[in-house]
Enzyme design. Structure first.
Site, PDB file in Angstrom:
ATOM      1  N   GLY A  44       0.824  -1.207   0.000  1.00 26.82           N
ATOM      2  CA  GLY A  44       0.000   0.000   0.000  1.00 26.82           C
ATOM      3  C   GLY A  44       0.854   1.251   0.000  1.00 26.82           C
ATOM      4  O   GLY A  44       2.017   1.210   0.417  1.00 26.82           O
ATOM      5  N   GLN A  49       2.785   9.982   1.005  1.00 29.41           N
ATOM      6  CA  GLN A  49       4.098   9.322   1.010  1.00 29.41           C
ATOM      7  C   GLN A  49       4.890   9.612  -0.261  1.00 29.41           C
ATOM      8  O   GLN A  49       6.075   9.278  -0.335  1.00 29.41           O
ATOM      9  CB  GLN A  49       3.941   7.814   1.172  1.00 29.41           C
ATOM     10  CG  GLN A  49       3.463   7.393   2.548  1.00 29.41           C
ATOM     11  CD  GLN A  49       3.379   5.885   2.638  1.00 29.41           C
ATOM     12  OE1 GLN A  49       2.397   5.305   2.222  1.00 29.41           O
ATOM     13  NE2 GLN A  49       4.423   5.253   3.152  1.00 29.41           N
ATOM     14  N   CYS A  92       6.183  -0.032   6.942  1.00 29.55           N
ATOM     15  CA  CYS A  92       5.728   1.131   6.178  1.00 29.55           C
ATOM     16  C   CYS A  92       6.840   1.531   5.227  1.00 29.55           C
ATOM     17  O   CYS A  92       8.011   1.534   5.615  1.00 29.55           O
ATOM     18  CB  CYS A  92       5.420   2.275   7.137  1.00 29.55           C
ATOM     19  SG  CYS A  92       4.876   3.782   6.318  1.00 29.55           S
ATOM     20  N   LEU A  93       6.482   1.856   3.991  1.00 26.62           N
ATOM     21  CA  LEU A  93       7.511   2.198   3.002  1.00 26.62           C
ATOM     22  C   LEU A  93       8.255   3.480   3.357  1.00 26.62           C
ATOM     23  O   LEU A  93       9.324   3.744   2.815  1.00 26.62           O
ATOM     24  CB  LEU A  93       6.895   2.304   1.603  1.00 26.62           C
ATOM     25  CG  LEU A  93       6.340   0.982   1.038  1.00 26.62           C
ATOM     26  CD1 LEU A  93       5.764   1.200  -0.352  1.00 26.62           C
ATOM     27  CD2 LEU A  93       7.415  -0.095   1.012  1.00 26.62           C
ATOM     28  N   HIS A 134      -4.068   1.328   7.923  1.00 24.41           N
ATOM     29  CA  HIS A 134      -2.726   1.915   7.924  1.00 24.41           C
ATOM     30  C   HIS A 134      -2.650   3.069   6.908  1.00 24.41           C
ATOM     31  O   HIS A 134      -2.151   4.153   7.219  1.00 24.41           O
ATOM     32  CB  HIS A 134      -1.694   0.821   7.605  1.00 24.41           C
ATOM     33  CG  HIS A 134      -0.285   1.301   7.483  1.00 24.41           C
ATOM     34  ND1 HIS A 134       0.708   0.940   8.365  1.00 24.41           N
ATOM     35  CD2 HIS A 134       0.308   2.125   6.573  1.00 24.41           C
ATOM     36  CE1 HIS A 134       1.845   1.528   8.006  1.00 24.41           C
ATOM     37  NE2 HIS A 134       1.632   2.241   6.912  1.00 24.41           N
ATOM     38  N   GLU A 135      -3.190   2.830   5.712  1.00 27.36           N
ATOM     39  CA  GLU A 135      -3.112   3.852   4.659  1.00 27.36           C
ATOM     40  C   GLU A 135      -4.043   5.033   4.949  1.00 27.36           C
ATOM     41  O   GLU A 135      -3.670   6.189   4.721  1.00 27.36           O
ATOM     42  CB  GLU A 135      -3.436   3.249   3.291  1.00 27.36           C
ATOM     43  CG  GLU A 135      -2.506   2.120   2.838  1.00 27.36           C
ATOM     44  CD  GLU A 135      -1.031   2.460   2.936  1.00 27.36           C
ATOM     45  OE1 GLU A 135      -0.657   3.631   2.772  1.00 27.36           O
ATOM     46  OE2 GLU A 135      -0.233   1.535   3.198  1.00 27.36           O
ATOM     47  N   HIS A 138      -2.424   7.439   7.227  1.00 29.29           N
ATOM     48  CA  HIS A 138      -1.442   8.318   6.581  1.00 29.29           C
ATOM     49  C   HIS A 138      -2.083   9.647   6.166  1.00 29.29           C
ATOM     50  O   HIS A 138      -1.484  10.704   6.292  1.00 29.29           O
ATOM     51  CB  HIS A 138      -0.870   7.651   5.316  1.00 29.29           C
ATOM     52  CG  HIS A 138       0.340   6.813   5.580  1.00 29.29           C
ATOM     53  ND1 HIS A 138       1.500   7.320   6.137  1.00 29.29           N
ATOM     54  CD2 HIS A 138       0.594   5.503   5.338  1.00 29.29           C
ATOM     55  CE1 HIS A 138       2.404   6.355   6.220  1.00 29.29           C
ATOM     56  NE2 HIS A 138       1.882   5.233   5.751  1.00 29.29           N
TER      57      HIS A 138
HETATM   58 NI    NI Z   1       2.819   3.383   5.603  1.00 27.28          NI
END
Ligand code: NI
Length: 205
Positions: A44, A49, A92-93, A134-135, A138
């Site tokens: 995701g 991000q 998380c990226l 989670h997304e 963000h």
């Molecule tokens: Ni993340």
């Protein structure tokens, strides 16, 4: 050219603004986000991000670029139902290499718009449900590390310090402006003439 920003880039703490229209610019950004997500082996990715303070995120829980039918875009998402609790590992990226157990509602229902502008609803009590939460977080400037208790927090202190010093170095090197300038630009960024403004080179110019 977009890229995935890492903690503590201020856009990760910025409350994103709703998407007002779905146009070709937005579709191009979504395509680019999927490429970046697959390259980073993520499931995701939220718009902020990649430096864009707007309320949308993408998911493909298979992380497999061949499985295009699993690609989902959530525009202006809302969590409309939460049920019971569950602990599981998350990453998380924007925090490459960092994983931690996070407690979240187990079952959620999410309402959003897709890229065709249709209202869609998804309900899940597994990885997909966790990823949607989670997304969606963000977009409110909320990060998975915010859920950790004092002990877990202590355990990741070193990782956060490393991310912090790498980001400050990148600012010193001119890859990013200082935090105040980044926030100023985020507030002024028009939607969705996005791509040109978000790249570090453009931010630098
Ligand atoms: Ni993340």
């Amino acid at each position: 050219m977009l890229h995935i920003v890492k903690y503590p880039h201020p856009v990760l703490r910025f409350a994103s603004r709703p998407v007002e229209r779905i146009d070709e610019d937005l579709k191009a950004v979504v395509r680019e986000m999927f490429s970046l997500m697959y390259e980073a082996r993520g499931v995701g990715l939220a718009a902020n991000q990649v430096g864009l303070p707007f309320r949308f995120f993408i998911l493909n829980v298979t992380a497999d670029p061949e499985q295009k039918d699993q690609e989902l875009v959530f525009i202006n998402p809302e969590i409309v139902k939460r049920h019971s609790w569950d602990d599981d590992e998350e990453g998380c990226l924007s925090f490459p290499g960092l994983y931690s157990k996070v407690r979240r509602p187990k079952k959620v229902k999410v309402r959003a718009y897709n890229l065709a502008g249709e209202e869609v609803e998804f309900e899940s009590d597994d990885l997909f449900g966790r990823a949607m939460q989670h997304e969606a977080d963000h977009l409110d400037g909320k990060l998975f590390i915010d859920y950790l208790g004092p002990l877990a927090r202590h355990g990741i202190k070193g990782n956060l310090r490393t991310f912090e010093s790498e980001f400050r170095e990148a600012q010193k090197a001119g890859t990013y402006p200082d935090d105040a300038e980044i926030v100023k630009r985020l507030k002024e960024m028009p939607a969705p003439s996005l791509a040109a403004i978000a790249s570090p080179a453009a931010a630098d110019a």
